[in-house]
Design an enzyme around this catalytic site. Sequence first.
Site, PDB file in Angstrom:
ATOM      1  N   GLU A 160      -7.891   0.082  13.025  1.00 52.70           N
ATOM      2  CA  GLU A 160      -7.958  -1.300  12.494  1.00 52.70           C
ATOM      3  C   GLU A 160      -6.656  -2.075  12.949  1.00 52.70           C
ATOM      4  OE1 GLU A 160      -8.083  -1.459   8.295  1.00 52.70           O
ATOM      5  OE2 GLU A 160      -8.619  -3.701   8.177  1.00 52.70           O
TER       6      GLU A 160
ATOM      7  N   ALA B 113      -1.306   2.625   4.871  1.00 52.43           N
ATOM      8  CA  ALA B 113      -2.008   3.871   5.206  1.00 52.43           C
ATOM      9  C   ALA B 113      -3.531   3.198   5.651  1.00 52.43           C
ATOM     10  CB  ALA B 113      -2.490   4.602   3.863  1.00 52.43           C
TER      11      ALA B 113
ATOM     12  N   ASN C 112      -9.599   5.470   7.434  1.00 57.08           N
ATOM     13  CA  ASN C 112     -10.550   6.117   8.558  1.00 57.08           C
ATOM     14  C   ASN C 112     -11.575   6.957   7.627  1.00 57.08           C
ATOM     15  OD1 ASN C 112      -8.857   4.895  10.566  1.00 57.08           O
ATOM     16  ND2 ASN C 112      -7.652   6.644   9.960  1.00 57.08           N
TER      17      ASN C 112
ATOM     18  N   HIS D 165      -6.154   3.739  -3.424  1.00 63.46           N
ATOM     19  CA  HIS D 165      -6.595   2.321  -2.372  1.00 63.46           C
ATOM     20  C   HIS D 165      -7.329   2.947  -1.425  1.00 63.46           C
ATOM     21  CE1 HIS D 165      -6.205  -1.820  -0.622  1.00 63.46           C
ATOM     22  NE2 HIS D 165      -6.322  -1.035   0.307  1.00 63.46           N
ATOM     23  N   GLU D 166      -6.945   3.838  -0.306  1.00 57.20           N
ATOM     24  CA  GLU D 166      -7.484   4.498   0.671  1.00 57.20           C
ATOM     25  C   GLU D 166      -8.792   5.123   0.246  1.00 57.20           C
ATOM     26  OE1 GLU D 166      -6.430   2.600   2.987  1.00 57.20           O
ATOM     27  OE2 GLU D 166      -4.448   2.280   2.345  1.00 57.20           O
TER      28      GLU D 166
ATOM     29  N   HIS E 128     -11.645   2.824  -0.656  1.00 57.09           N
ATOM     30  CA  HIS E 128     -12.093   2.140   0.597  1.00 57.09           C
ATOM     31  C   HIS E 128     -13.362   2.773   1.063  1.00 57.09           C
ATOM     32  CE1 HIS E 128     -10.035  -1.343   1.904  1.00 57.09           C
ATOM     33  NE2 HIS E 128      -8.755  -0.744   1.972  1.00 57.09           N
TER      34      HIS E 128
ATOM     35  N   GLU F 195     -10.604  -5.660   1.263  1.00 53.22           N
ATOM     36  CA  GLU F 195      -9.177  -5.480   0.749  1.00 53.22           C
ATOM     37  C   GLU F 195      -8.830  -6.228  -0.485  1.00 53.22           C
ATOM     38  OE1 GLU F 195      -7.383  -3.444   2.103  1.00 53.22           O
ATOM     39  OE2 GLU F 195      -8.119  -3.218   4.216  1.00 53.22           O
TER      40      GLU F 195
HETATM   41  N1  TRP Z   1      -6.872  -1.277   6.168  1.00 50.53           N
HETATM   42  C1  TRP Z   1      -5.596  -0.693   5.539  1.00 50.53           C
HETATM   43  C2  TRP Z   1      -5.699  -0.766   4.160  1.00 50.53           C
HETATM   44  O1  TRP Z   1      -5.492  -1.828   3.646  1.00 50.53           O
HETATM   45  C3  TRP Z   1      -4.433  -1.431   6.130  1.00 50.53           C
HETATM   46  C4  TRP Z   1      -4.256  -1.688   7.696  1.00 50.53           C
HETATM   47  C5  TRP Z   1      -4.944  -2.733   8.409  1.00 50.53           C
HETATM   48  C6  TRP Z   1      -3.579  -0.883   8.705  1.00 50.53           C
HETATM   49  N2  TRP Z   1      -4.466  -2.802   9.667  1.00 50.53           N
HETATM   50  C7  TRP Z   1      -3.543  -1.643   9.705  1.00 50.53           C
HETATM   51  C8  TRP Z   1      -2.593   0.185   8.557  1.00 50.53           C
HETATM   52  C9  TRP Z   1      -2.810  -1.247  11.003  1.00 50.53           C
HETATM   53  C10 TRP Z   1      -1.982   0.534   9.374  1.00 50.53           C
HETATM   54  C11 TRP Z   1      -2.117  -0.115  10.831  1.00 50.53           C
HETATM   55  O2  TRP Z   1      -5.788   0.316   3.592  1.00 50.53           O
HETATM   56 ZN    ZN Z   2      -6.926  -1.724   2.241  1.00 48.92          ZN
END
Ligand code: TRP
Ligand code: ZN
Length: 900
Positions: free
Chosen positions: A129, A270, A273, A305-306, A309, A328
Amino acid sequence: MSDTATPNVIRRADYAPPAFLIDTVDLEFDLVPDRTIVKNTMRVRRNPAAAHTTASTADLELMGEQLEFVSAAIDGKPYARVRAHEHGLTLENVPDAFELVLTGACAPADNTTLSGLYVSSGNFFTQCEAEGFRRITWFLDRPDVMATYTVTLRADKIAYPVLLSNGNLIAEGTLPDGRHYAKWEDPFRKPSYLFALVAGKLVALEERIESGSGKEKLLQVWVEPQDLDKTHHAMDSLIHSIRWDEKRFGLELDLDRFMIVAVSDFNMGAMENKGLNIFNTKYVLANPETATDTDFANIEAVVGHEYFHNWTGNRVTCRDWFQLSLKEGLTVFRDQEFSAAMSGGDENDAARATKRIEDVRVLRQVQFAEDAGPMAHPVRPESYVEINNFYTMTVYEKGSEVVRMYQTLFGRDGFRKGMDLYFQRHDGQAVACDDFRAAMADANGRDLAQYERWYSQAGTPRVTVTTHYDEAHRRYSVTLAQDYANSSPAARETQKGPLLIPFAIGLIGPDGADLPLRLEDESAVSGTTRVLEFTEAQQTFTFVDVPVKPLPSLLRNFSAPVIVEYDYSSTELAFLLAHDSDPFNRWEAGQRLATRELLALAARAARSEPLEVDDALVDAFRRVLNDETLSPSFRELALMLPSETYLAEQMAESNPAAVHAARLFVRKRLGAALKTDWLASYDKHLTPGAYEPTPEAASRRALKNLALSYLAELDEPADAVRLATAQYDAANNMTDRAAALQALLNAAAGTGRDVARHALEDFYARFEREPLVIDKWFALQAAQRGSAQHPVLETVRALMKHPAFNLKNPNRARSLIFSFCAANPAQFHAADGSGYAFWAEQVLALDAFNPQVAARLARNLELWRRFTPALREPMRAALEKVAAEAKSRDVREIVEKALA
Ligand code: TRP
Ligand code: ZN
C-alpha cells in the site's frame, strides 16, 4: 519527463474503470537479496464495464517501477510486442481474454524506500500500500482490480527458513542446492495493495482459538528469535480484537490462519495485508521492562486496527485512493471503540471518556492544524500528486469523527444496522465513501444528502453559540451559527454550504445537577443530554420548562469535529470543571480555563512583561488533584496543560518562545503552589508489587508520574531528584523508568546541574540490545528542555554521530530528528533559524533514499505563514532550499504547496 518537472496531478473527477481486469494471479519468487526473480502469471480480460467509458484501445498498459524486464508470453507463446518504460509495460494489440506470463527482476537489498520488496535485518518483507506492488511485478496496480492469488516462494533454507504469504499454506518442500519452497493460496479476491510476503529467520508465538461459529483458527505472531518474550501482549490484543468484532459487529475471522509479523524497518505503523499483517516492531513488541503503558495501549489499538481492516478495507475495499477514508476513517473509529471497551468503558461513560479525551487531543492538535494550512483537504480529497502524502490526520482522524457522527445520530443499534447493510450490499467489492453513507441512510430511513459535505469540505467548522434565558416564560434558547472562520485558502475553495452537525448539549442548574430536557416541539421531558441536529447556517433551539437560568454544557463528548465558541466566564468554567456530568466536558472546561490563562501569559511574555498566574486556576487544579471521586487517569489528563504546539496554534501569530515561557511559568507555579499535594499524590498512587498493564494500574502510574513532573519544575527540585532517582533505580517497568529519567532531565535543565547523567548512561547500557528502548533514549534527549546556553540542537547533532544512530531506520530517524523538530518547539524554533537549517538538511538527506519518510518530516514547516514575522523569513528560506534541491515527488508536493 523527470520528477522535477511539473508533477502530474491525479484528480478524483477523472476516475474511470480499468480497461482490463485481472482475475487470477500466480506469483513465483526466487528470493535472492541482490536480484529476485518474479514470474507472474495472470488471467487477463477486457473489462465489460469499461467499454463505454474509456477510449477503446487494443493495448494493455501495466504499471511497473524499478523493474528489470526479462520476458513476456501470451497464451503460452513468447510475446514480442512489449515495450518496457519508466512507468511500466505496454503490451500492444492484446486479445480480449488471455493468459499473460511476465518475468522480471527486482533488487530487494538495494531497496531503501521500504516500499515494494525489501530486506530488513537479513529478512525479506513487502509493503504494497498504496502503490508498492508495481515495484514487485507489472500489474494494474489500483484497488478496483481484484484477483485471487497463489504465491510460491523459493529461497535458501538456512538463510530463510520461514516463508509466508497471504491466506493458507497449501504445499511446502525441499529443492536442490539447499533451497526450499512454500506455496500459499488466498481464497479471497483482493486488490494488489493487500499482497504480502515475508521470508527469513523468524519464530512465532502461536495460539489456537475457536471463532464464534466454532471453527478452529491458528494465530501467529512472528518475530526475530530474541523478541519472542515480547509477543504475548500482541497475541492477547489479537484475541481480544477477534472477540470484540464478533460481539459488537457480528464479524468473524474468515481465514483458517491469521499472522502478524514484526519488522524493524517500516515507514508507518502497520499494514493489514490479507491474513498476513506486517507491523512496525514498535506496535508488536512489549514486555514490562521495555514498553510503557502507552506502548501497551498503542499495541492493542494498532493490532485491533489492522485486524478490523479484514472486514473494513479488505472484504470491502476502496474503489480508488480518493476513497481512502472509507477504510481508514471507519477502521480508526472501530479501533477507538475497541480501545474504549478494553479500558473497561464499553458501557461506562467515565472510563470511555479517557480514551475520547486522548483521541480528541490529537485531533485538535494535529488535524485542526492540517486543516489550517496548505495541505488542508477534505476527508475524501479531490486531487493529489503523491498518494502517500494523503495518509493524513484528516483522512484517518477526522474521517473517524465523520463515521462516529453516524453513531451519534442513530445510536449504536442504528449504526449496526447501517454496517450490516453495507456488508450485505458490498462484500467482495471495491466501493466509495458515498456507498457507506447510502447504507447508513437507507438502514436508518434517513436522507443524508447534506451529510455528504463532511466528505467534500475541507477546514474546521466553527460553531458560535449564544444563549438567552427568558425567566418569565421559563424558556432557554440556544442559537448556533456555523462558519469556517479559521480556514486556509486551500480549505475555503471546497466549501459549499452548512453541515449537518450533531450537537450534543446539556443544561446544568445552579446546584451542579443536570436539568431534564424538553425542546419546544417535544411532548415530554426526556433525558439530560440532547443531540441537536444543526443543519442551517444559523438555527435557534428552545428548551421549555426551564426553572432556572442554566449553564450550557456544549458539544458533549465532542459530538462533532468543530471549534465551539461561547463566552464562558472563568467562574463558569471552574463550575463546569467541578460539576459537569459529561466527563469529556469536565476536562474541556479545565482546558479552556488553562488555555485562556496561558494565552494571556504568552501575549505578556511576547511583550517581555512580567507574568503572574491567576489564583483561580491554581485553586481549580488543586480541587481536581484532590478529588478522589475522579479516576487518577482523568485527573492526569485534566491537570496536563495544553501542549505548546496547540497553544501556539491558537495565537494570531504563533510565537513558540513566548508560549514556552508562559507554559513553563504556569507549570512552575502549579508545581510550587501544590507542592504538598503533588507529594501526597505521588505517594498515594505508587503501584508496588509486580507490574500489571491494567487500565487501573496504568491510571495510577500516570497521575503519579505527572506529580513527579510538576515537582521537577521547582526552582529547587531536590524532592523530585530524590524521588526520581529512587524511582529510576527501583523501577520494574519502563513507564516508571522513562518517567523518572524524563523528570531528571527536566530538573537538570532547571538547575544547570548534571543530575540526569548517571541515569542516561545507565539507561543506555541496560537497554543497548533493545532498539525500541534505545529509540526512547534518543527521543527523550531530543525533546528535552534546553536553554540559550545549552541548545538541544547541539546534543542532537552529537547524538547523530553516536554509533547507534542510523538515519536509514525510520524509527531511529523519528526518535531523534522528528522528536527534535516536532516535539521540542521551543528549541526547534530557535530565533537564529538553526533548527530550520537542520530540518532542511535532514529532509534532503532522507529524500535521497526514503521519500515517504522525508515527506513526513517536510510537513513540519507547512504552517510557516502563521508564525511571528521574525521566524517566517528563516522558515521560508529553509523551505526554498528544500524546494530547490529535493528530488522526490513526495517532498516536492509538500514544500511546493507550503510555498505557493
Ligand atoms: N493501511 C495502513 C493502516 O492504516 C497504513 C499504511 C498505508 C501503510 N500505507 C502504508 C503502512 C505504507 C506502512 C507503509 O493500517
Ligand atoms: Zn488503517
